[in-house]
Scaffold this active site. Structure first.
Site, PDB file in Angstrom:
ATOM      1  N   ASP A   1      53.415 -22.818  31.066  1.00 23.34           N
ATOM      2  CA  ASP A   1      52.972 -22.542  29.712  1.00 23.34           C
ATOM      3  C   ASP A   1      52.613 -23.891  29.095  1.00 23.34           C
ATOM      4  O   ASP A   1      52.949 -24.948  29.655  1.00 23.34           O
ATOM      5  CB  ASP A   1      54.110 -21.863  28.935  1.00 23.34           C
ATOM      6  CG  ASP A   1      53.721 -21.504  27.518  1.00 23.34           C
ATOM      7  OD1 ASP A   1      52.533 -21.229  27.272  1.00 23.34           O
ATOM      8  OD2 ASP A   1      54.603 -21.507  26.651  1.00 23.34           O
TER       9      ASP A   1
ATOM     10  N   ASP B   1      52.516 -24.677  25.087  1.00 26.48           N
ATOM     11  CA  ASP B   1      53.284 -24.991  23.876  1.00 26.48           C
ATOM     12  C   ASP B   1      54.782 -24.966  24.142  1.00 26.48           C
ATOM     13  O   ASP B   1      55.326 -23.988  24.659  1.00 26.48           O
ATOM     14  CB  ASP B   1      52.942 -23.983  22.771  1.00 26.48           C
ATOM     15  CG  ASP B   1      51.477 -24.083  22.362  1.00 26.48           C
ATOM     16  OD1 ASP B   1      51.016 -25.215  22.132  1.00 26.48           O
ATOM     17  OD2 ASP B   1      50.805 -23.043  22.287  1.00 26.48           O
TER      18      ASP B   1
ATOM     19  N   ARG C   1      70.333  -3.149  18.519  1.00 30.61           N
ATOM     20  CA  ARG C   1      69.217  -4.085  18.709  1.00 30.61           C
ATOM     21  C   ARG C   1      67.909  -3.378  19.044  1.00 30.61           C
ATOM     22  O   ARG C   1      66.825  -3.906  18.824  1.00 30.61           O
ATOM     23  CB  ARG C   1      69.543  -5.080  19.821  1.00 30.61           C
ATOM     24  CG  ARG C   1      70.585  -6.105  19.447  1.00 30.61           C
ATOM     25  CD  ARG C   1      70.556  -7.265  20.416  1.00 30.61           C
ATOM     26  NE  ARG C   1      70.852  -6.892  21.792  1.00 30.61           N
ATOM     27  CZ  ARG C   1      69.970  -6.825  22.775  1.00 30.61           C
ATOM     28  NH1 ARG C   1      68.709  -7.114  22.545  1.00 30.61           N
ATOM     29  NH2 ARG C   1      70.333  -6.483  23.997  1.00 30.61           N
TER      30      ARG C   1
END
Length: 528
Positions: free
Chosen positions: A41, A43, A133
């Site tokens: 990746d 960033d 959740r």
């Protein structure tokens, strides 16, 4: 037996020589020799943004965006405080609370604005001190490093409206005359503001204007990529657009003018570059794969269906397309990223890739752990003492021992230790309890470290071997009750003869490091 013990000791000695901050930590065994392709990746993986400078920039732009759409100008008095937010918190859009939870949804810490709620106050909101959740309409997990500025802004908004005399406090928001400002609408406004910054490119524009202020330029990145490319294929997969990727990667990788090194383009470090990936969609059905015109930054019309062209930049696509273009599959790929959901969880669950999670906060976690290890040891001793009090009680006991004092000490020690990490505590634990983020890290990341550059401290053929972990029923058996079995000295070409048929491990084409590994012991013949 002696040779096996010697090798184990040598491995531990070599690992022990590495600085703790240079270590790569292992959840599941990975043999680099079997990795044919490395994916990165961009960033927060190759491009590390400086904190708190970059987080502060994001916060200011978010805050200013809210004021521009009608929020009170008094919000401008808030400035970013890096000691407050912790990644992995959960925002409750019904009550406006920030929650730190464990893997099961049990609430560990709860704040309303900058006010920390007591146990009884938490029970008023959540009777079982527990959340569902899976209720994603209500609970939003702030799992990424980009979320830190957003996390702090939620606390600022609640703090402002709670303390303002113009607004009446209600259980699910604030009222001002005929206007009702719910926590849910505030949440949506902040989310929309965040999307606005990314969609318009305004945050990226401000970043590019001062790269030295916001992005760490580490000369070891070219070294790492060059070293890997000598033995394996390398690809870059980022959600960022081409123009931003071009600017960031040139800053990180291009040889500066006047350098002694020969001029080298950043794209030459990769066999494949894919932008606009839209992860996590990239790991499922994906999007249309198109070529990027690197002269203009525009996309070429039509879907690309040809073979891999080196030096070409692609947009969109999917992980399946990447595998086809690079001619690699599943566990032959080690993917390195910082996003526990978008990078690690999805690539692991949907593709079976090996995973390496970059956790920049690990530097701080290790620092505190090193300095305050005595506090955790004291906490561990209290837990052991608590267990010992109950260990030999049988069913005939009517009332248990008085443990109120011990529980009080455990709570006090847990609270003190948590504050050493910051105002919302550690990313990974609350006392002896692992957080939701830590549980996801353990489950989905094969390897993790503070930086992908830590790979430079290991040979490219290294075996990252996970420690054996006993299940509770297995650890209940004391070592003296187990029979010590002699192990013959083995060499690479030694044929092992045994009196009973042994089963090779099933490691699906990877060397798991076990003595009976089918990959590692291909020459071993089992005989009766």
């Amino acid at each position: 037996m002696e040779q096996s013990a010697g090798l184990e000791t040598m491995g531990e000695t070599l690992a022990g020589k590495r600085d703790i901050h240079h270590r790569v930590f292992v959840n599941k065994s990975v043999t680099l020799e079997n990795i044919k392709c490395y994916g990165f990746d961009m960033d927060y993986t190759l491009a590390i943004y400086k904190s708190p400078e970059y987080d502060g920039l994001g916060f200011e732009m978010l805050r200013d965006r809210l004021v521009s759409i009608g929020y009170p100008h008094e919000l401008l008095r808030y400035s970013y405080d890096s000691t407050f937010p912790t990644r992995g918190l959960v925002y409750d859009s019904t009550y406006g609370n920030l929650l730190k939870v464990d893997a099961h949804g049990n609430i560990l810490v709860c704040s309303h604005g900058f006010i920390y709620l007591t146990g009884l106050e938490i029970q008023d909101y959540y009777p079982n001190r527990f959340i569902q959740r899976d209720d994603t309409e209500r609970f939003y997990i702030l799992n990424t490093l980009f979320n830190l500025s957003e996390t702090y802004l939620y606390a600022c908004l609640v703090d402002f409206f709670t303390s303002s005399t113009r607004y009446q406090n209600c259980s699910q928001g604030f009222k001002h005359g005929d206007l009702f400002m719910s926590f849910k609408s505030m949440f949506q406004d902040v989310r929309d503001a965040m999307n606005y910054l990314h969609d318009t490119g305004s945050l990226k524009e401000r970043t590019l204007k001062n790269l030295e202020k916001y992005v760490i330029r580490d000369p070891r990145i070219p070294e790492l990529l060059s070293r890997i490319k000598n033995v394996a294929k390398v690809f870059l997969a980022t959600n960022s657009d081409y123009n931003y990727t071009e600017a960031i990667m040139k800053y990180l990788l291009d040889s500066p003018s006047g350098s002694k090194n020969p001029r080298k383009s950043w794209r030459s470090y990769f066999d494949l570059v894919v932008v606009d990936t839209r992860k996590p969609l990239f790991f499922a059905e994906g999007t249309v794969l198109r070529q990027v015109d690197t002269n203009t930054g525009k996309l070429r019309i039509g879907t690309y269906t040809g073979d891999l062209q080196h030096g070409t930049v692609y947009s969109g696509g999917s992980s399946d397309i990447i595998c086809d273009l690079l001619d690699v599959r599943g566990k032959e790929i080690l993917y390195v990223g910082d996003h526990i959901f978008g990078d690690i969880l999805k690539s692991k669950k949907r593709q079976g890739w090996k995973t390496f999670l970059v956790v920049p906060e690990l530097a701080k976690e290790l620092q505190v752990w090193t300095e305050k290890i005595s506090m955790f040891e004291e906490l561990r001793q209290l837990d052991i003492y608590l267990a010992e009090l109950h260990k030999h009680l049988d069913s005939g006991i009517v009332s248990g021992p008085d443990i109120g004092l011990i529980h009080g000490k455990i709570k006090k020690m847990t609270y003190s230790m948590d504050l050493c990490y910051g105002k919302m505590g550690s990313l990974l634990r609350y006392g002896s309890i692992k957080t939701l983020f830590a549980s996801q890290l353990l489950r989905y990341a094969d390897l993790y470290a503070a930086s992908c550059l830590n790979l430079l401290h290991y040979p490219i053929t290294y075996l990252f071997r996970a420690h054996s972990v006993l299940m509770p029923h297995e650890s209940a058996i004391s070592p003296q009750h187990s029979q010590e079995l002699p192990i013959s000295n083995l060499s690479a070409n030694h044929t092992l003869r045994m009196t009973s048929l042994q089963r090779l491990c099933q490691c699906d084409g990877d060397n798991c490091g076990q003595d009976n590994c089918a990959q590692d012991n291909a020459a071993i013949r089992m005989e009766t």
